[in-house]
Enzyme design. Structure first.
Site, PDB file in Angstrom:
ATOM      1  CG  ASP A 130      40.792  39.094  -1.758  1.00  0.00           C
ATOM      2  OD1 ASP A 130      40.472  39.711  -2.802  1.00  0.00           O
ATOM      3  OD2 ASP A 130      41.327  39.651  -0.776  1.00  0.00           O
ATOM      4  CB  SER A 138      46.467  49.639   5.550  1.00  0.00           C
ATOM      5  OG  SER A 138      46.098  48.798   4.499  1.00  0.00           O
ATOM      6  CE1 TYR A 176      41.424  45.242  -4.615  1.00  0.00           C
ATOM      7  CE2 TYR A 176      39.261  45.926  -3.841  1.00  0.00           C
ATOM      8  CZ  TYR A 176      40.320  45.037  -3.809  1.00  0.00           C
ATOM      9  OH  TYR A 176      40.255  43.926  -2.988  1.00  0.00           O
ATOM     10  CD  GLU A 228      42.141  48.542   4.527  1.00  0.00           C
ATOM     11  OE1 GLU A 228      42.973  48.062   5.306  1.00  0.00           O
ATOM     12  OE2 GLU A 228      42.418  49.420   3.690  1.00  0.00           O
ATOM     13  CG  LEU A 275      55.175  44.686   0.228  1.00  0.00           C
ATOM     14  CD1 LEU A 275      56.619  44.930   0.683  1.00  0.00           C
ATOM     15  CD2 LEU A 275      55.073  43.318  -0.441  1.00  0.00           C
ATOM     16  CB  SER A 276      49.204  43.959   3.560  1.00  0.00           C
ATOM     17  OG  SER A 276      48.535  43.430   2.476  1.00  0.00           O
ATOM     18  CD  GLU A 300      47.855  39.868  -5.849  1.00  0.00           C
ATOM     19  OE1 GLU A 300      47.147  39.998  -4.828  1.00  0.00           O
ATOM     20  OE2 GLU A 300      49.049  39.568  -5.810  1.00  0.00           O
ATOM     21  CG  HIS A 301      42.882  41.943  -8.456  1.00  0.00           C
ATOM     22  ND1 HIS A 301      42.160  43.018  -7.974  1.00  0.00           N
ATOM     23  CD2 HIS A 301      44.146  42.378  -8.636  1.00  0.00           C
ATOM     24  CE1 HIS A 301      42.974  44.068  -7.881  1.00  0.00           C
ATOM     25  NE2 HIS A 301      44.174  43.701  -8.268  1.00  0.00           N
ATOM     26  CG  ASP A 316      45.642  42.574   1.802  1.00  0.00           C
ATOM     27  OD1 ASP A 316      45.942  41.653   1.023  1.00  0.00           O
ATOM     28  OD2 ASP A 316      45.368  43.730   1.422  1.00  0.00           O
TER      29      ASP A 316
END
Ligand code: GLA
Length: 380
Positions: A31, A122, A215, A154, A119-120, A28-29, A166
């Site tokens: 990518d 978008s 973020y 995005e 959970l993505s 997590e965090h 994602d």
């Protein structure tokens, strides 16, 4: 859904596209630091039915929103205000920007990926629509290409500076597998999820508006730490290149915040590599321990958790059959991911809901999700 398409557009749908939400097991965090991630596409999905038109108009009806966007492909440009329309128009704009001349179409869209739940939802909408629009326009794209173009939508149409995880998970998932992705080389490996485990996502019920600004703040904090380290170690291209040895040796250069943010990235990358090994060896208890460790690091070092997510993880630690739990996605709310013994999956989900309700008065959902295929387009 075919009936609603006909009721709405008075014609038949000609193709169906679907793309999964995603759950991230580990990584997590990492990518946007060119590191490693270990997500899976899930069986909560966005589905589009479509039929091409003879002109350049696109009509997209969202069943979830109960509204229709009508737009000409010749008029697309990012809007300042980001609404659901940006998420459905962005994929068309990104395809056109890539030089793929599209046809117009009528489209009906529906999704059961919870909105804003980490959970993505978008990414699943954008991947689903890039897949659909390419298909109705006769453009052939690999799943990786679909992911890259969906991310472009995005980043530039929705103004969200996200990494690539994602969209890659949503587009390139595989049934019963997690995807180990190197976000620098984009090399991918599908790793079977051991049959003895299941995945439960548990919703904190919290949707924190600050997720977006925090973020970007994390990105800035890491960038400022990296600038200082790079002055001494020019070979450090991204945080992914750091080791704990270098970080410890140069700790005095960094503020405490920069040090902790970067420590999360280094230890999280290591956890992803260990998780792949644990899965391959069937060491599900070991994989579970990595999830607890990830949550501690995300809460303590990266500071992207919140009280409700911490509570859900604490509760999970006392539920029989849970091997490991942590927040999944950007954080600040949304869901936790729980790696659980397969035989106990539905009991774990029920226990999490009960105990969370008892502690908070808030009754939310816990769902058993299956690692699933990525983007799928079929002619009807
Ligand atoms: C969001 C972003 C991803 C990733 C995660 C955190 O889901 O869209 O690119 O950065 O947060 O791991």
């Amino acid at each position: 859904m075919n009936d609603s398409f006909e009721a709405h557009f008075h014609r038949r749908a000609e193709l169906r596209s679907s793309a999964g939400g995603r759950v991230n097991l580990l990584g997590e965090h990492t990518d946007y630091h060119e590191g490693f991630v270990f997500p899976a596409a899930i069986d909560l999905r966005t589905v589009a039915l479509a039929a091409p038109r003879g002109d350049r108009r696109v009509r997209i009806r969202s069943e979830n929103v109960g509204d229709t966007l009508e737009v000409s492909l010749d008029d697309l440009a990012p809007w300042e205000e980001v609404t659901w329309r940006s998420y459905v128009a962005g994929p068309l704009w990104a395809l056109e920007r890539e030089g793929h001349g599209l046809r117009g179409a009528d489209v009906l869209l529906t999704s059961n990926v919870p909105f804003g739940g980490g959970l993505s939802s978008s990414a699943s909408v954008q991947v689903c629509l890039v897949g659909a629009a390419a298909a109705w326009s006769g453009v052939s794209l690999s799943a990786q290409e679909v992911a890259r173009i969906a991310r472009k939508a995005e980043n530039w149409f929705c103004h969200v500076p996200c990494g690539v995880m994602d969209q890659m998970a949503s587009a390139c998932g595989r049934a019963d597998h997690a995807i180990l992705l190197d976000c620098r080389s984009m090399a991918m490996e599908a790793v079977p999820v051991p049959a003895s485990v299941a995945i439960v996502v548990a919703d904190s019920g919290v949707r924190h508006a600050l997720a977006g600004s925090e973020y970007e703040k994390r990105q800035a904090e890491c960038a400022s730490g990296m600038r200082k380290l790079r002055a001494r170690h020019p070979g450090l291209k991204a945080a992914r290149d750091l080791t704990m040895d270098v970080l410890e040796a140069e700790r005095a250069l960094l503020t405490d915040v920069e040090y902790r943010r970067l420590r999360h990235v280094v230890t999280e990358d290591d956890r992803v590599i260990e998780a792949r090994k644990a899965f391959s060896e069937g060491d599900v208890a070991g994989a579970g321990r990595l999830l607890w460790g990830s949550h501690r690091s995300l809460a303590g070092d990266y500071e992207v958790s919140c009280a409700e997510l911490d509570l859900l993880v604490e509760i999970a630690a006392g539920v029989r059959g849970v091997l490991g739990a942590r927040l999944t996605g950007a954080g600040f709310g949304g869901n936790t991911v729980n790696l659980v013994e397969a035989a106990r999956a539905s009991d774990v989900a029920a226990d999490l809901v009960e105990r969370y309700a008892a502690r908070t008065g808030r009754r939310t959902a816990a769902t058993v999700v299956r690692p699933s295929a990525g983007v799928e387009v079929t002619r009807l």
